[in-house]
Enzyme design. Structure first.
Site, PDB file in Angstrom:
ATOM      1  NE  ARG A  82      -2.874   2.790   1.931  1.00 43.80           N
ATOM      2  CZ  ARG A  82      -3.814   3.029   3.019  1.00 43.80           C
ATOM      3  NH1 ARG A  82      -4.742   2.159   3.784  1.00 43.80           N
ATOM      4  NH2 ARG A  82      -4.225   4.614   2.680  1.00 43.80           N
ATOM      5  NE  ARG A  91      -6.975   4.270  -0.488  1.00 44.91           N
ATOM      6  CZ  ARG A  91      -6.962   4.263   0.665  1.00 44.91           C
ATOM      7  NH1 ARG A  91      -7.193   4.651   1.492  1.00 44.91           N
ATOM      8  NH2 ARG A  91      -6.472   6.251   0.579  1.00 44.91           N
ATOM      9  CG  ASP A  94      -7.800   1.283   4.059  1.00 46.90           C
ATOM     10  OD1 ASP A  94      -7.192   1.323   4.578  1.00 46.90           O
ATOM     11  OD2 ASP A  94      -9.030   2.669   3.663  1.00 46.90           O
ATOM     12  CG  ASP A  96      -9.734   1.653   7.729  1.00 44.33           C
ATOM     13  OD1 ASP A  96      -9.269   2.457   7.995  1.00 44.33           O
ATOM     14  OD2 ASP A  96     -10.830   2.162   6.677  1.00 44.33           O
TER      15      ASP A  96
HETATM   16  N1  ROI Z   1     -15.008   4.400  -1.534  1.00 45.48           N
HETATM   17  C1  ROI Z   1     -15.290   2.667  -1.470  1.00 45.48           C
HETATM   18  N2  ROI Z   1     -16.387   2.523  -2.125  1.00 45.48           N
HETATM   19  N3  ROI Z   1     -14.320   2.204  -1.158  1.00 45.48           N
HETATM   20  C2  ROI Z   1     -13.440   2.363   0.231  1.00 45.48           C
HETATM   21  O1  ROI Z   1     -13.071   1.181   0.628  1.00 45.48           O
HETATM   22  C3  ROI Z   1     -12.748   3.340  -0.009  1.00 45.48           C
HETATM   23  N4  ROI Z   1     -11.558   3.853   0.855  1.00 45.48           N
HETATM   24  C4  ROI Z   1     -11.211   5.368   1.181  1.00 45.48           C
HETATM   25  C5  ROI Z   1     -11.809   5.652   0.335  1.00 45.48           C
HETATM   26  C6  ROI Z   1     -11.081   6.349  -0.630  1.00 45.48           C
HETATM   27  C7  ROI Z   1     -12.162   7.220   1.043  1.00 45.48           C
HETATM   28  N5  ROI Z   1     -12.576   6.017  -0.595  1.00 45.48           N
HETATM   29  C8  ROI Z   1     -13.102   4.574  -1.414  1.00 45.48           C
HETATM   30  O2  ROI Z   1     -10.163   5.054   1.269  1.00 45.48           O
END
Ligand code: ROI
Length: 157
Positions: A82, A91, A94, A96
């Protein structure tokens, strides 16, 4: 401790990226993967350019504390290359931490419940799929959050 993690990817074969991250999570010491949602497809938030995202939520049982779990998530992100260049940019992966038991964290490194989760259908829908009766600390019933969201822009696949 029960915890929920949201995973998302829109680069380099998103499905493989998410599967790989789940594998590493499950094999990490102190983490047991309990449940994984379906995949959900959506456009990048805020009409940012880039391929569609795949998102899931998983439920884990963990003996790690919240910061150790954050370290593990960031280790997985780094391993999967990443690159943190553009804010809100595309990315490969991710991870979280959405919820960590009933704990509330508000520090520089960690905000739990995740600060943006209540605005994001790609987090709340998969979370609802695996834990419909969930009560979010501070925020309240998950079901009520979902009722206030636009859900036409996301597909369960
Ligand atoms: N948009 C979508 N649809 N899904 C995500 O996981 C996601 N993650 C992000 C940002 C760039 C805000 N947009 C996203 O971090």
């Amino acid at each position: 401790m029960l915890a929920f993690i949201g995973l998302g990817s829109n680069l380099d074969n998103p499905r493989n990226q998410i599967d790989q991250a789940l594998l590493v999570l499950d094999q990490a010491s102190g983490v047991e993967l309990i449940q994984v949602s379906s995949f959900y497809r959506s456009k990048p938030l805020l009409d940012m350019p880039g391929p569609d995202y795949l998102n899931i939520v998983c439920k884990i049982n963990t003996s790690l504390d919240a910061l150790e779990l954050l370290d593990l998530c960031q280790h997985i992100e780094n391993k999967q290359h990443r690159v943190r260049d553009v804010r809100w940019g595309s990315r490969t992966i991710d991870l979280d931490i959405l919820l960590y038991g009933d704990e509330v964290h508000q520090t520089e490194r960690l905000t739990i419940p995740h600060s943006e989760m209540i605005n994001r259908s790609f987090v709340l829908l998969p979370l609802y799929e695996i834990e419909p009766a969930l009560e979010l600390p501070i925020i309240g019933p998950l079901k009520r959050c979902l009722e206030q969201l636009e859900l036409s822009d996301i597909d369960k696949i």
